[in-house]
Design an enzyme around this catalytic site. Structure first.
Site, PDB file in Angstrom:
ATOM      1  N   GLU A 102       0.826  -1.228   0.000  1.00 29.31           N
ATOM      2  CA  GLU A 102       0.000   0.000   0.000  1.00 29.31           C
ATOM      3  C   GLU A 102       0.850   1.263   0.000  1.00 29.31           C
ATOM      4  O   GLU A 102       1.682   1.473   0.887  1.00 29.31           O
ATOM      5  CB  GLU A 102      -0.945  -0.001   1.223  1.00 29.31           C
ATOM      6  N   LYS A 279      -7.469  -0.617  11.421  1.00 31.10           N
ATOM      7  CA  LYS A 279      -6.841  -0.998  10.142  1.00 31.10           C
ATOM      8  C   LYS A 279      -5.601  -0.124   9.921  1.00 31.10           C
ATOM      9  O   LYS A 279      -4.546  -0.593   9.499  1.00 31.10           O
ATOM     10  CB  LYS A 279      -7.846  -0.843   8.996  1.00 31.10           C
ATOM     11  N   ASP A 295       3.571 -14.601  12.238  1.00 30.99           N
ATOM     12  CA  ASP A 295       2.209 -14.988  11.868  1.00 30.99           C
ATOM     13  C   ASP A 295       1.276 -13.781  12.057  1.00 30.99           C
ATOM     14  O   ASP A 295       0.796 -13.527  13.154  1.00 30.99           O
ATOM     15  CB  ASP A 295       1.780 -16.163  12.762  1.00 30.99           C
ATOM     16  N   HIS A 392      -2.116  10.614   0.293  1.00 30.48           N
ATOM     17  CA  HIS A 392      -2.115   9.389  -0.510  1.00 30.48           C
ATOM     18  C   HIS A 392      -1.824   9.698  -1.973  1.00 30.48           C
ATOM     19  O   HIS A 392      -0.991   9.080  -2.595  1.00 30.48           O
ATOM     20  CB  HIS A 392      -3.515   8.746  -0.448  1.00 30.48           C
TER      21      HIS A 392
END
Ligand code: MEV
Length: 451
Positions: A102, A279, A295, A392
């Protein structure tokens, strides 16, 4: 670009001068070419020549290792590996490897870490040391009797588990430490008994060993109690071993601090916002887990379960004003290993762990928590000021420019024009890039016709 390894004056800390170790590496790092970055990491003793060659060849190619990990292998899936800079955690500088696709995650982490480094600090700690294994007995006839029997045999169960299964952990200073019994009343009114096995896994994540201990205890429990064990598995909700990170930004602009506090309250109170907030925190956490061969599904599951511990899903971070300072906290189970499993076998994971120079699983977990919290701060700052699109898309503009077909010479002009459009219209797309490029080319054509 040259990196100066000798100067000691690097970062101005709210007007003062500090002398952190890797500060010279961090300075200007993002402006370097890829080869220069690799060389800089080598100069600072974080990578070796052979590791640079390995990365330059594209990392792991031979699928034989992959075939040891999973079935039906057909290749590897590559994601970009970047390094976040400027992190000073508990007074120690870290280069943070992040495997992530991302756009802007690595840049935002580095930029926000620079702000914190200059105007504040990051502290971390681990609360508790035990992971949890669960042994389920779906229906017990007499729960009180069962509980009493397990509690009476507890010391013996711990002793034999440590002697026969967890002896390696015991040698390293860990092992099984406690056994507890919980009752869950089933919908049919009967009792379900859950035996929790607590274990200190030292520098391992501990999944395999705690599962082995639980399975080892299955027969002794059945023989002792005449009740039936129905399954054994670790729990990812490790509220017995939590990692805490605290970020303090000193003398922050009052208006910004208030906006971030309000944004934090939003994610505390509203699960719809909490999911997106978390998130964003995991944007900082998962890439390090992946880069170090840990993991990430286990950590994700644990973080989300912990975020819902009082019955409502909430943010795992909290930001509040303390006088002129902004304080942020993250508390979550972040169970990782630096030995065993993929961490030891995958050469890229080994290289990333080495580059971080972390001292064991505890420090790795603390660094991961700090990066998650800093990532969250960067997102909240952007969201409550310029908005997410600007940050972004600025980084995305280059991709759009290339996708529109701009040449190296045309690139800077198109990028600049797209930045102007972005700040004016607050949005940008490929069609803008194509339009700008078309206009540029027609202007160049007209002026060459005139000449
Ligand atoms: C995007 O990947 C992450 C954010 O949505 C996080 C947040 O909203 O806090 C920007």
């Amino acid at each position: 670009m040259e990196i100066d390894k000798t100067s000691s004056l690097h970062f101005a800390k709210c007007g003062q001068t500090v002398h952190p170790d890797l500060a010279n590496l961090f300075k200007g790092f993002s402006k370097l070419s890829k080869d220069e970055r690799l060389n800089a990491l080598k100069e600072f003793g974080l990578l070796e020549k052979s590791e640079i060659e390995y990365l330059q060849k594209g990392g792991l190619k031979d699928t034989s290792l992959g075939e040891k990990f999973v079935e039906n292998v057909i290749g590897y899936f590559q994601v970009p590996l970047g390094v976040a800079t400027n992190f000073n955690i508990d007074g120690k500088d870290f280069v943070i490897p992040m495997a992530v696709e991302e756009t802007s995650i690595v840049a935002a982490a580095s930029k926000t870490a620079k702000w914190v480094r200059e105007c504040g600090h990051i502290k971390t700690e681990i609360i508790g040391s035990e992971i949890i294994g669960q042994i389920q007995l779906a229906k017990v006839k007499d729960f009180a009797k069962f509980k009493n029997q397990i509690e009476t045999a507890k010391a013996e169960f711990i002793k034999t588990s440590n002697e026969e299964v967890a002896f390696g952990m015991v040698r390293r200073g860990g092992g099984v430490t406690d056994i507890q019994v919980r009752e869950i009343i089933r919908p049919d009114g009967l009792s379900m008994a859950i035996v929790h096995v607590h274990m200190n896994p030292v520098d391992a994540m501990g999944a395999n060993i705690v599962n082995q201990v639980c399975e080892f205890l299955k027969n002794p429990i059945q023989e002792l109690t005449n009740e039936k064990v129905t399954m054994c598995i670790l729990s990812n909700l490790v509220d017995t071993k939590l990692t805490k990170a605290t970020v303090v930004v000193e003398n922050i602009e009052a208006d910004l601090a208030e906006k971030i506090e309000e944004a934090s309250l939003f994610s505390q109170l509203d699960p719809y916002r909490a999911a997106t907030n978390n998130k964003g925190v995991l944007n900082g956490i998962d890439p390090i887990l992946i880069a170090t061969g840990n993991d990430w599904r286990a950590v994700e599951a644990g973080v989300h379960a912990y975020a819902s511990r009082d019955g409502q899903y909430r943010s795992i971070t909290r930001w509040y004003r303390d006088g002129k300072n902004l304080v942020g906290e993250l508390i979550a189970p972040i169970i990782v290993g630096t030995v065993g499993g993929v961490t030891s076998l995958h050469p890229t994971a080994g290289l990333c762990l080495k580059m971080m120079k972390t001292q064991g699983a505890g420090e790795l977990s603390r660094v991961i928590a700090a990066v998650g919290l800093v990532q969250n701060l960067g997102a909240l700052k952007a969201l409550t000021t310029v908005g997410i699109i600007e940050g972004h898309m600025k980084l995305h503009i280059k991709n759009l420019t290339l996708a529109a077909g701009a040449s190296e010479v045309e690139l800077p002009f198109v990028q600049k024009k797209l930045e102007e459009i972005l700040s004016l219209k607050k949005r940008i797309s490929l069609s803008h890039a194509i339009e700008v490029l078309k206009e540029l080319r027609s202007r160049v054509q007209t002026s060459s016709d005139r000449n």
